[in-house]
Motif scaffolding. Structure first.
Motif, PDB file in Angstrom:
ATOM      1  N   GLU A 202     -84.022 -28.462  33.075  1.00 45.78           N
ATOM      2  CA  GLU A 202     -85.011 -27.779  32.244  1.00 45.78           C
ATOM      3  C   GLU A 202     -86.025 -28.769  31.677  1.00 45.78           C
ATOM      4  O   GLU A 202     -87.218 -28.488  31.601  1.00 45.78           O
TER       5      GLU A 202
ATOM      6  N   THR B  32     -88.916 -29.071  25.208  1.00 49.81           N
ATOM      7  CA  THR B  32     -88.894 -29.027  26.679  1.00 49.81           C
ATOM      8  C   THR B  32     -87.676 -28.288  27.214  1.00 49.81           C
ATOM      9  O   THR B  32     -87.678 -27.836  28.360  1.00 49.81           O
ATOM     10  N   ASP B  33     -86.612 -28.196  26.427  1.00 52.06           N
ATOM     11  CA  ASP B  33     -85.365 -27.591  26.902  1.00 52.06           C
ATOM     12  C   ASP B  33     -84.619 -26.971  25.730  1.00 52.06           C
ATOM     13  O   ASP B  33     -84.811 -27.369  24.581  1.00 52.06           O
TER      14      ASP B  33
ATOM     15  N   GLU C 288     -88.512 -29.749  34.399  1.00 50.95           N
ATOM     16  CA  GLU C 288     -89.385 -28.628  34.743  1.00 50.95           C
ATOM     17  C   GLU C 288     -90.495 -28.429  33.715  1.00 50.95           C
ATOM     18  O   GLU C 288     -91.603 -28.016  34.052  1.00 50.95           O
ATOM     19  N   ASN C 289     -90.201 -28.727  32.465  1.00 53.90           N
ATOM     20  CA  ASN C 289     -91.140 -28.407  31.387  1.00 53.90           C
ATOM     21  C   ASN C 289     -91.848 -29.629  30.797  1.00 53.90           C
ATOM     22  O   ASN C 289     -92.661 -29.487  29.889  1.00 53.90           O
TER      23      ASN C 289
ATOM     24  N   SER D 202     -95.876 -29.624  30.988  1.00 49.58           N
ATOM     25  CA  SER D 202     -96.503 -28.624  30.112  1.00 49.58           C
ATOM     26  C   SER D 202     -96.308 -28.999  28.654  1.00 49.58           C
ATOM     27  O   SER D 202     -97.202 -28.796  27.816  1.00 49.58           O
TER      28      SER D 202
ATOM     29  N   ILE E  86     -89.232 -22.759  24.489  1.00 52.69           N
ATOM     30  CA  ILE E  86     -89.932 -23.782  25.263  1.00 52.69           C
ATOM     31  C   ILE E  86     -91.408 -23.805  24.856  1.00 52.69           C
ATOM     32  O   ILE E  86     -92.058 -22.770  24.788  1.00 52.69           O
TER      33      ILE E  86
END
Length: 224
Positions: A194, A182-183, A197-198, A201, A85
């Motif tokens: 996932e 990202t995943d 969530e990412n 960022s 990630i």
């Protein structure tokens, strides 16, 4: 700033233009869905290829041919290829994993493998990774997709790259993908969970990576 009238008014695409390090930069986003009435971001190969075609065609018609197309975005990565990630990948090629046409000749067309700019030196200089990007129109995947992603030797997976690179090939415009993971496709977590969530960022990481890539390209123009 935003460029009004760059695209036909009935299309959703949005254009911004400016300069970075004395280089003209034109930014294309594929906009929001109006066809299905969802208002969501347009994603996948259809809007990506159409927007790219219109942008490159207009640049040529205006006498401002494009020297390089950067496809910046998020992607899935693979543990089996050493991805984590937040990793930034510069792509060395593209292929499709969901255009399954089991007829001789058409099978090669369906996979649509293209070798793009060699980013090895740039990746080494900037501390990024290099790999092939495989493209499909679904966020998740089925077993056959995974089989074909392995055959494609994919390090990252997205939903646009192979289509954009195809348009670039038609226009003889160099293509480079800049992708942030990202995943993890072959990980234990659901892709959509996932990814969400990412996403923020990864977007920040991408914002940091793009100026570095542009600076490298500007400094090394004609040297590689």
């Amino acid at each position: 700033g935003k460029v009004d009238g760059y695209f036909p008014p009935h299309t959703p695409f949005v254009c911004f233009s400016g300069e970075h390090l004395n280089v003209k930069v034109t930014l294309l986003t594929v906009g929001k869905d109006t066809v299905y009435g969802t208002g969501m971001d347009n994603i996948g190969t259809t809007p990506a290829s159409l927007g790219t075609f219109l942008a490159l065609s207009k640049s040529e018609a205006d006498g401002n041919p494009v020297d390089l197309l950067l496809n910046a975005g998020t992607c899935g990565g693979f543990h089996r290829k050493g991805g984590s990630i937040g990793d930034v990948y510069l792509t060395s090629g593209v292929a499709h994993h969901d255009r399954r046409i089991p007829i001789p000749g058409f099978d090669v067309y369906g996979t649509g493998k293209l070798t793009t700019l060699d980013p090895t030196a740039m990746a080494a200089a900037l501390g990024y990774k290099v790999g092939i990007c495989t493209t499909g129109n679904s966020l998740d995947w089925v077993e056959k997709d995974d089989e074909l992603m392995k055959e494609n030797d994919a390090s990252v997976k997205d939903m646009e790259a192979a289509a954009i690179a195809w348009i670039c090939k038609m226009h003889d415009v160099p293509y480079l993908g800049v992708k942030v993971i990202t995943d993890i496709v072959d990980g234990p977590h659901a892709t959509e969970k996932e990814f969400l969530e990412n996403l923020h960022s990864a977007a920040r990481s991408l914002q940091g990576a793009l100026p570095k890539v542009l600076e490298y390209v500007t400094d090394n123009n004609g040297k590689e």
